[in-house]
Design an enzyme around this catalytic site. Structure first.
Site, PDB file in Angstrom:
ATOM      1  CD  GLU A 181      44.725  53.859  39.367  1.00 25.89           C
ATOM      2  OE1 GLU A 181      45.409  54.894  39.207  1.00 25.89           O
ATOM      3  OE2 GLU A 181      45.203  52.777  39.715  1.00 25.89           O
ATOM      4  N   GLY A 209      46.682  52.689  33.595  1.00 26.55           N
ATOM      5  CA  GLY A 209      47.863  53.157  32.878  1.00 26.55           C
ATOM      6  C   GLY A 209      47.902  54.672  32.839  1.00 26.55           C
ATOM      7  CB  SER A 210      49.818  56.943  30.681  1.00 26.72           C
ATOM      8  OG  SER A 210      49.382  56.699  29.356  1.00 26.72           O
ATOM      9  CB  CYS A 265      48.433  54.387  41.247  1.00 28.99           C
ATOM     10  SG  CYS A 265      48.649  53.259  39.863  1.00 28.99           S
ATOM     11  CB  THR A 296      47.429  55.067  27.208  1.00 26.45           C
ATOM     12  OG1 THR A 296      48.834  55.219  26.934  1.00 26.45           O
ATOM     13  CG2 THR A 296      46.930  53.797  26.543  1.00 26.45           C
TER      14      THR A 296
END
Length: 575
Positions: free
Chosen positions: A326, A298-299, A360, A302
């Site tokens: 990741e 995710g980000s 990504c 976060t």
């Protein structure tokens, strides 16, 4: 007996369970014989990518599955063990290209329900961890076979409608990649049992690959159905229990993957399916003394929040939690004057605009020498005119569809506005967006005069490619600039025919990408061929898809057994 087929992993010795190995001198002879005749590898191959040509059986099955889902809303509960639970926090998954279609109705697990899920999985942990790895692996082999065969169309259809993927993007993700994760992880888990320490008479040494003492929290993204299955599945395969928080915008596909695992034989309470609001999930799992690991995609924001929470709560945990993550990238294509122009153009169009730049690994910054830019620009604009964007279900000829949701649309629109207003930026192609029916953003090519502009630094996660045209002779300075421009280090590509330039670029960019491509686009990693992951702000680079990934989710124990009595306490030097 050794494993020779992908689904026959039942008869070889299991070093994961000490009780299955003889004791005493028989044990020593057993291990000595085993090491003399090493076990053959488990045979697994990458799942073929289907073509979906008109008239093919796979196309007919997919179109039937898509038709069955049209206009329908699936109800998806939280699942704790065998209990389907609904809370008052109701949410909906919308189809990105037609946001009037509510594809799924689901609910958020609250703090109490999440703690219930933790307690239930902890009660199941010991029995699952003691289950022979061959038996655990069989579940994932079976799930892979189900996705490869009778459930393929369903998984693809829900990925297409729910995540806005074209048929080929859904296929490479939700079928071959997910299947490969399950099969290769199972292969690696079985083969790991045969990586044993040296034994010297009169003792034998055994490595037991235990699961972690606690639960793993898996937090998965919207953009790959396969990633969700792997984030939850890999730890479970290795004897762990898991709380899986799927993405709100990949709920339908994630749920069918969960159901397939259960149908393949995964016992209740091993993976708890718990959609939840991000902060509530994060706060709850990091507050539990039983947290043993976090498996995240995710980000950056976060992931940093979760990492800080783990650090702040270290004193209350039974173990130091494993934290794997990741977080995306600002991926580059560097073009040298010796590059093959056609390969550059085709590779960049695919990397930047497939799945609307929401991979990504998607290329979002490109460095082109001034001597080649006229050719490359002309050819890219010619291809850009041919790119069809629209409903991926009604028209299989669409190259890309909508971005995932309104938040993504708004974020990308701000970048397009920045490109229109900045004196350093020129929109070469695209640049428009519309959210009336779906969240559509045109594939956009921007030229920048400033290689340090924020658009070259920050992740956009949309179909936006920015090009910096550099003086041909300054390529060495450009390579160093690429390495230092962005905080990310996920993927990157170098296009050049000059071997000396390739060697030089490989050295300068050694730490700029976890997956580095030479004369190929920055996207398209394949399980077992290019294990994936990056460093810096891109994550912890644990390389899912590779042979070492499963080891991340084990807590090895070494057992030494001595087979003769100790008859003296003195050492020889003592008189």
């Amino acid at each position: 007996m050794c494993v020779s087929g992908r689904t026959t992993a039942k008869s070889e010795p299991s070093f994961g369970i000490a009780e299955r190995i003889p004791h005493g001198r028989a044990r020593l002879a057993f291990l000595k014989k085993f090491r003399t005749y090493p076990c053959a590898a488990v045979e697994v191959k990458n799942e073929p990518i289907l073509d979906f040509k008109p008239g093919s059986s796979e196309r007919d099955a997919l179109q039937k599955a898509l038709k069955e889902l049209k206009g329908k809303t699936e109800e998806i509960p939280c699942v704790i063990g065998d209990e389907h639970v609904w809370t008052k926090e109701i949410r909906y998954q919308l189809s990105p290209y037609n946001h009037s279609h509510k594809l799924a109705k689901f609910c958020y697990a609250d703090k109490d329900l999440l703690n219930k899920a933790i307690n239930a999985c902890m009660a199941a942990r010991k029995e699952w961890d003691l289950k022979p790895i061959q038996d655990r692996a069989q579940i994932f082999f079976k799930a892979a076979d189900m996705i490869s065969g009778p459930r393929r169309a369903e998984v693809l259809a829900k990925t297409m409608i729910g995540q806005g993927k074209t048929v080929i993007q859904a296929e490479i993700d939700a079928a071959p990649e997910l299947i490969d994760f399950f099969r290769f992880n199972a292969k690696h888990a079985i083969e790991l049992q045969h990586q044993q320490p040296l034994s010297i008479e009169p003792s034998t040494n055994t490595m037991l690959y235990r699961g972690l003492e606690g639960f793993v929290a898996a937090v998965s993204p919207f953009n790959f159905t396969a990633i969700g299955g792997n984030l939850a599945g890999a730890p479970a395969l290795m004897g762990n229990v898991v709380l899986w928080k799927p993405s709100d915008t990949a709920m339908s596909a994630s749920y069918v993957v969960y159901k397939i695992l259960r149908e393949a034989g995964l016992p209740p309470n091993i993976i708890q399916f718990v959609p939840a609001e991000g902060p509530v999930f994060g706060d709850t799992v990091t507050a539990s003394e039983h947290l043993a690991g976090i498996n995240f995609t995710g980000s950056v924001a976060t992931f940093k929040r979760l990492w800080r929470q783990v650090a702040e709560n270290l004193d209350q945990y039974r173990n130091f939690p494993r934290v794997a993550g990741e977080c995306g990238g600002k991926n580059f294509h560097f073009v040298h004057k010796s590059a093959d122009v056609r390969s550059v153009v085709n590779g960049t169009i695919r990397s930047a605009f497939e799945y609307s730049g929401q991979k990504c690994s998607a290329c979002s910054r490109m460095y082109v020498p001034d001597s080649l830019w006229p050719q490359i620009k002309k050819q890219m604009l010619e291809l850009h005119k041919q790119l069809k964007m629209g409903d991926p279900v009604e028209d299989f000829n669409n190259f890309l569809s909508a971005v995932i949701d309104d938040k993504s649309f708004s974020r990308i629109k701000k970048w397009l506005d920045h490109a229109q207003s900045s004196p350093n930026l020129t929109v070469v192609a695209g640049g428009k967006c519309d959210d009336k029916v779906g969240y559509f953003v045109e594939p956009t090519i921007i030229e920048t005069k400033d290689p340090r502009d924020s658009i070259m630094n920050e992740e956009i996660f949309g179909p936006v490619l920015t090009v910096y045209v550099y003086p041909e002779k300054e390529y060495k300075e450009v390579l160093r600039m690429i390495d230092n421009t962005s905080p990310f280090a996920l993927t990157g590509a170098v296009f050049a025919q000059d071997k000396n330039v390739i060697a030089e670029a490989s050295k300068v960019l050694r730490n700029a990408a976890g997956n580095f491509y030479i004369n190929d686009k920055s996207t398209g990693s394949v399980v077992a061929q290019q294990p994936f992951g990056g460093t810096r702000a891109s994550g912890t680079n644990d390389k899912p898809g590779g042979p070492h990934y499963v080891l991340r989710w084990t807590s090895p124990q070494v057992v030494k057994e001595t087979h003769v009595p100790l008859t003296e306490w003195r050492y020889p030097y003592m008189v």
